[in-house]
Design a protein around this motif. Structure first.
Motif, mmCIF file in Angstrom:
data_model
loop_
_atom_site.group_PDB
_atom_site.id
_atom_site.type_symbol
_atom_site.label_atom_id
_atom_site.label_comp_id
_atom_site.label_asym_id
_atom_site.label_seq_id
_atom_site.Cartn_x
_atom_site.Cartn_y
_atom_site.Cartn_z
ATOM 1 N N MET A 1 18.564 10.088 31.579
ATOM 2 C CA MET A 1 17.949 8.816 31.935
ATOM 3 C C MET A 1 16.514 8.775 31.409
ATOM 4 O O MET A 1 15.752 9.716 31.576
ATOM 5 N N ASN A 2 16.136 7.682 30.775
ATOM 6 C CA ASN A 2 14.787 7.534 30.261
ATOM 7 C C ASN A 2 13.895 6.890 31.305
ATOM 8 O O ASN A 2 14.188 5.804 31.787
ATOM 9 N N ALA A 3 12.814 7.563 31.657
ATOM 10 C CA ALA A 3 11.825 6.973 32.555
ATOM 11 C C ALA A 3 11.031 5.938 31.773
ATOM 12 O O ALA A 3 10.902 6.032 30.549
ATOM 13 N N LEU A 4 10.513 4.957 32.476
ATOM 14 C CA LEU A 4 9.695 3.932 31.837
ATOM 15 C C LEU A 4 8.397 4.583 31.376
ATOM 16 O O LEU A 4 7.628 5.098 32.187
ATOM 17 N N ARG A 5 8.167 4.600 30.075
ATOM 18 C CA ARG A 5 6.993 5.257 29.522
ATOM 19 C C ARG A 5 5.797 4.318 29.527
ATOM 20 O O ARG A 5 5.948 3.108 29.404
ATOM 21 N N PRO A 6 4.590 4.873 29.656
ATOM 22 C CA PRO A 6 3.404 4.024 29.738
ATOM 23 C C PRO A 6 3.003 3.441 28.388
ATOM 24 O O PRO A 6 3.454 3.881 27.330
ATOM 25 N N ILE A 7 2.139 2.452 28.454
ATOM 26 C CA ILE A 7 1.468 1.883 27.288
ATOM 27 C C ILE A 7 0.048 2.439 27.311
ATOM 28 O O ILE A 7 -0.601 2.430 28.359
ATOM 29 N N LEU A 8 -0.430 2.923 26.180
ATOM 30 C CA LEU A 8 -1.807 3.395 26.082
ATOM 31 C C LEU A 8 -2.639 2.298 25.420
ATOM 32 O O LEU A 8 -2.387 1.929 24.269
ATOM 33 N N LEU A 9 -3.605 1.775 26.154
ATOM 34 C CA LEU A 9 -4.538 0.766 25.651
ATOM 35 C C LEU A 9 -5.860 1.460 25.369
ATOM 36 O O LEU A 9 -6.475 2.020 26.282
ATOM 37 N N VAL A 10 -6.278 1.445 24.108
ATOM 38 C CA VAL A 10 -7.523 2.099 23.715
ATOM 39 C C VAL A 10 -8.504 1.006 23.318
ATOM 40 O O VAL A 10 -8.361 0.378 22.263
ATOM 41 N N GLU A 11 -9.469 0.755 24.193
ATOM 42 C CA GLU A 11 -10.359 -0.407 24.041
ATOM 43 C C GLU A 11 -11.681 -0.106 24.729
ATOM 44 O O GLU A 11 -11.690 0.376 25.858
ATOM 45 N N ASP A 12 -12.802 -0.405 24.059
ATOM 46 C CA ASP A 12 -14.111 -0.154 24.651
ATOM 47 C C ASP A 12 -14.719 -1.395 25.295
ATOM 48 O O ASP A 12 -15.651 -1.285 26.083
ATOM 49 N N ASN A 13 -14.198 -2.580 25.022
ATOM 50 C CA ASN A 13 -14.757 -3.822 25.554
ATOM 51 C C ASN A 13 -14.116 -4.143 26.906
ATOM 52 O O ASN A 13 -12.914 -4.406 26.978
ATOM 53 N N LEU A 14 -14.926 -4.121 27.973
ATOM 54 C CA LEU A 14 -14.404 -4.359 29.326
ATOM 55 C C LEU A 14 -13.716 -5.708 29.463
ATOM 56 O O LEU A 14 -12.688 -5.820 30.127
ATOM 57 N N ASN A 15 -14.271 -6.733 28.844
ATOM 58 C CA ASN A 15 -13.665 -8.060 28.913
ATOM 59 C C ASN A 15 -12.270 -8.058 28.275
ATOM 60 O O ASN A 15 -11.322 -8.607 28.830
ATOM 61 N N ASP A 16 -12.137 -7.418 27.109
ATOM 62 C CA ASP A 16 -10.832 -7.345 26.447
ATOM 63 C C ASP A 16 -9.835 -6.511 27.258
ATOM 64 O O ASP A 16 -8.642 -6.818 27.284
ATOM 65 N N ILE A 17 -10.330 -5.474 27.927
ATOM 66 C CA ILE A 17 -9.454 -4.674 28.795
ATOM 67 C C ILE A 17 -8.911 -5.553 29.920
ATOM 68 O O ILE A 17 -7.701 -5.583 30.171
ATOM 69 N N GLU A 18 -9.813 -6.270 30.591
ATOM 70 C CA GLU A 18 -9.395 -7.127 31.706
ATOM 71 C C GLU A 18 -8.420 -8.204 31.243
ATOM 72 O O GLU A 18 -7.418 -8.468 31.917
ATOM 73 N N LEU A 19 -8.704 -8.832 30.113
ATOM 74 C CA LEU A 19 -7.802 -9.867 29.595
ATOM 75 C C LEU A 19 -6.439 -9.296 29.245
ATOM 76 O O LEU A 19 -5.402 -9.898 29.539
ATOM 77 N N THR A 20 -6.421 -8.122 28.629
ATOM 78 C CA THR A 20 -5.157 -7.497 28.242
ATOM 79 C C THR A 20 -4.338 -7.128 29.473
ATOM 80 O O THR A 20 -3.140 -7.425 29.546
ATOM 81 N N LEU A 21 -4.982 -6.496 30.449
ATOM 82 C CA LEU A 21 -4.267 -6.111 31.663
ATOM 83 C C LEU A 21 -3.734 -7.338 32.404
ATOM 84 O O LEU A 21 -2.592 -7.336 32.881
ATOM 85 N N ALA A 22 -4.553 -8.392 32.488
ATOM 86 C CA ALA A 22 -4.122 -9.621 33.173
ATOM 87 C C ALA A 22 -2.938 -10.259 32.443
ATOM 88 O O ALA A 22 -1.978 -10.713 33.073
#
Length: 155
Positions: free
Chosen positions: A1-22
Protein backbone atom coordinates in the motif's frame (compact mmCIF):
# COMPACT_ATOMS: atom_id res chain seq x y z
CA UNK A 1 0.00 0.00 0.00
CA UNK A 2 1.33 3.44 -0.92
CA UNK A 3 1.08 6.08 1.79
CA UNK A 4 0.17 9.57 0.66
CA UNK A 5 3.53 11.23 0.08
CA UNK A 6 4.12 14.88 0.95
CA UNK A 7 4.67 17.82 -1.37
CA UNK A 8 7.86 19.79 -0.74
CA UNK A 9 7.38 23.53 -1.26
CA UNK A 10 10.68 25.40 -1.42
CA UNK A 11 9.95 29.12 -1.22
CA UNK A 12 11.51 32.07 0.63
CA UNK A 13 8.64 34.57 0.16
CA UNK A 14 6.17 34.35 3.06
CA UNK A 15 3.33 35.80 1.00
CA UNK A 16 3.84 33.19 -1.76
CA UNK A 17 3.99 30.43 0.87
CA UNK A 18 0.67 31.56 2.37
CA UNK A 19 -0.97 31.87 -1.05
CA UNK A 20 0.27 28.44 -2.13
CA UNK A 21 -0.86 26.73 1.07
CA UNK A 22 -4.27 28.45 0.92
CA UNK A 23 -4.75 27.50 -2.74
CA UNK A 24 -3.81 23.86 -2.12
CA UNK A 25 -6.11 23.65 0.91
CA UNK A 26 -8.97 25.40 -0.89
CA UNK A 27 -8.64 22.90 -3.72
CA UNK A 28 -8.62 19.93 -1.34
CA UNK A 29 -5.09 18.71 -1.99
CA UNK A 30 -4.70 16.52 1.10
CA UNK A 31 -1.00 15.70 0.88
CA UNK A 32 1.07 17.06 3.74
CA UNK A 33 2.93 20.19 2.58
CA UNK A 34 6.50 20.49 3.84
CA UNK A 35 7.78 24.07 3.56
CA UNK A 36 11.48 24.80 3.18
CA UNK A 37 12.36 28.51 3.34
CA UNK A 38 15.59 28.24 1.33
CA UNK A 39 17.54 25.76 -0.75
CA UNK A 40 19.73 24.64 2.14
CA UNK A 41 16.67 23.66 4.16
CA UNK A 42 15.25 21.81 1.14
CA UNK A 43 18.49 19.84 0.77
CA UNK A 44 18.44 19.01 4.49
CA UNK A 45 14.92 17.62 4.06
CA UNK A 46 15.72 15.67 0.89
CA UNK A 47 18.97 14.21 2.23
CA UNK A 48 17.57 13.68 5.77
CA UNK A 49 20.22 15.76 7.49
CA UNK A 50 20.32 18.63 9.98
CA UNK A 51 16.91 19.29 11.54
CA UNK A 52 15.38 16.64 9.23
CA UNK A 53 17.77 13.80 10.09
CA UNK A 54 15.05 11.93 11.97
CA UNK A 55 12.19 12.49 9.53
CA UNK A 56 10.23 9.56 8.16
CA UNK A 57 12.13 7.98 5.23
CA UNK A 58 10.87 8.47 1.69
CA UNK A 59 10.67 11.07 -1.03
CA UNK A 60 8.04 13.73 -1.65
CA UNK A 61 5.59 13.13 -4.50
CA UNK A 62 6.72 16.41 -6.10
CA UNK A 63 8.93 19.42 -5.32
CA UNK A 64 7.65 22.94 -6.06
CA UNK A 65 10.94 24.83 -6.26
CA UNK A 66 11.49 28.58 -6.31
CA UNK A 67 14.44 29.76 -8.35
CA UNK A 68 15.81 32.83 -6.60
CA UNK A 69 16.48 32.13 -2.92
CA UNK A 70 19.11 32.96 -0.30
CA UNK A 71 21.83 30.50 0.76
CA UNK A 72 21.31 27.87 -1.98
CA UNK A 73 19.32 28.82 -5.09
CA UNK A 74 16.78 26.63 -6.87
CA UNK A 75 19.11 25.69 -9.71
CA UNK A 76 21.68 24.31 -7.28
CA UNK A 77 18.99 22.32 -5.44
CA UNK A 78 17.83 20.96 -8.79
CA UNK A 79 21.40 20.09 -9.83
CA UNK A 80 22.04 18.20 -6.59
CA UNK A 81 18.70 16.38 -6.75
CA UNK A 82 19.16 15.21 -10.33
CA UNK A 83 22.70 14.09 -9.54
CA UNK A 84 21.52 11.74 -6.78
CA UNK A 85 20.27 8.24 -7.61
CA UNK A 86 17.50 8.35 -4.96
CA UNK A 87 16.31 11.90 -5.69
CA UNK A 88 16.57 12.22 -9.46
CA UNK A 89 13.20 10.53 -10.07
CA UNK A 90 11.26 13.09 -7.97
CA UNK A 91 9.30 15.44 -10.25
CA UNK A 92 10.45 19.04 -9.85
CA UNK A 93 8.30 22.00 -10.83
CA UNK A 94 10.13 25.31 -10.97
CA UNK A 95 7.65 27.81 -9.52
CA UNK A 96 9.23 31.21 -9.98
CA UNK A 97 8.72 34.84 -10.87
CA UNK A 98 11.67 34.74 -13.29
CA UNK A 99 10.84 35.12 -16.97
CA UNK A 100 14.53 35.08 -17.94
CA UNK A 101 15.13 32.71 -20.84
CA UNK A 102 18.46 31.63 -19.35
CA UNK A 103 16.74 30.45 -16.15
CA UNK A 104 14.15 28.55 -18.18
CA UNK A 105 16.74 26.83 -20.37
CA UNK A 106 19.04 25.98 -17.48
CA UNK A 107 16.13 24.57 -15.43
CA UNK A 108 15.18 22.16 -18.20
CA UNK A 109 18.81 21.27 -18.91
CA UNK A 110 19.20 20.30 -15.25
CA UNK A 111 16.12 18.08 -15.37
CA UNK A 112 13.13 20.19 -14.28
CA UNK A 113 9.80 18.60 -15.20
CA UNK A 114 7.98 21.93 -15.56
CA UNK A 115 8.66 25.66 -15.38
CA UNK A 116 5.79 27.83 -14.14
CA UNK A 117 6.00 31.62 -13.91
CA UNK A 118 3.99 32.73 -10.88
CA UNK A 119 0.94 34.75 -11.91
CA UNK A 120 0.64 38.13 -10.17
CA UNK A 121 -3.08 38.14 -9.31
CA UNK A 122 -4.42 35.99 -6.46
CA UNK A 123 -7.10 34.24 -8.55
CA UNK A 124 -4.65 33.42 -11.34
CA UNK A 125 -2.05 32.27 -8.79
CA UNK A 126 -4.65 30.17 -6.98
CA UNK A 127 -5.79 28.58 -10.23
CA UNK A 128 -2.21 27.77 -11.27
CA UNK A 129 -1.54 26.13 -7.87
CA UNK A 130 -4.84 24.22 -8.08
CA UNK A 131 -3.87 22.81 -11.45
CA UNK A 132 -0.35 21.95 -10.28
CA UNK A 133 -1.65 20.26 -7.13
CA UNK A 134 -4.27 18.27 -9.00
CA UNK A 135 -1.85 17.10 -11.66
CA UNK A 136 1.22 16.26 -9.56
CA UNK A 137 -0.49 15.03 -6.38
CA UNK A 138 -3.61 13.37 -7.83
CA UNK A 139 -3.43 12.61 -11.57
CA UNK A 140 0.25 11.89 -12.10
CA UNK A 141 1.46 8.39 -11.24
CA UNK A 142 4.78 8.96 -9.43
CA UNK A 143 7.63 6.47 -9.56
CA UNK A 144 7.73 4.03 -6.64
CA UNK A 145 9.67 5.34 -3.67
CA UNK A 146 12.78 3.23 -4.00
CA UNK A 147 15.06 5.12 -1.66
CA UNK A 148 17.30 2.90 0.39
CA UNK A 149 15.77 4.24 3.64
CA UNK A 150 12.19 3.66 2.44
CA UNK A 151 13.03 0.09 1.44
CA UNK A 152 14.64 -0.56 4.82
CA UNK A 153 11.72 0.87 6.82
CA UNK A 154 9.22 -1.23 4.80
CA UNK A 155 11.13 -4.42 5.62
Amino acid sequence: MNALRPILLVEDNLNDIELTLAALKRNRVVNEIIVARHGGEALDFLFRQGTFQNRVPGNPVVVFLDLKMPKVDGLEVLRLMKGNVDLKVIPVVMLTSSREEGDLIQSYQLGANAYIVKPVGFEQFSDAIRQLGMFWAVLNEPPPDRTREAKQSAA
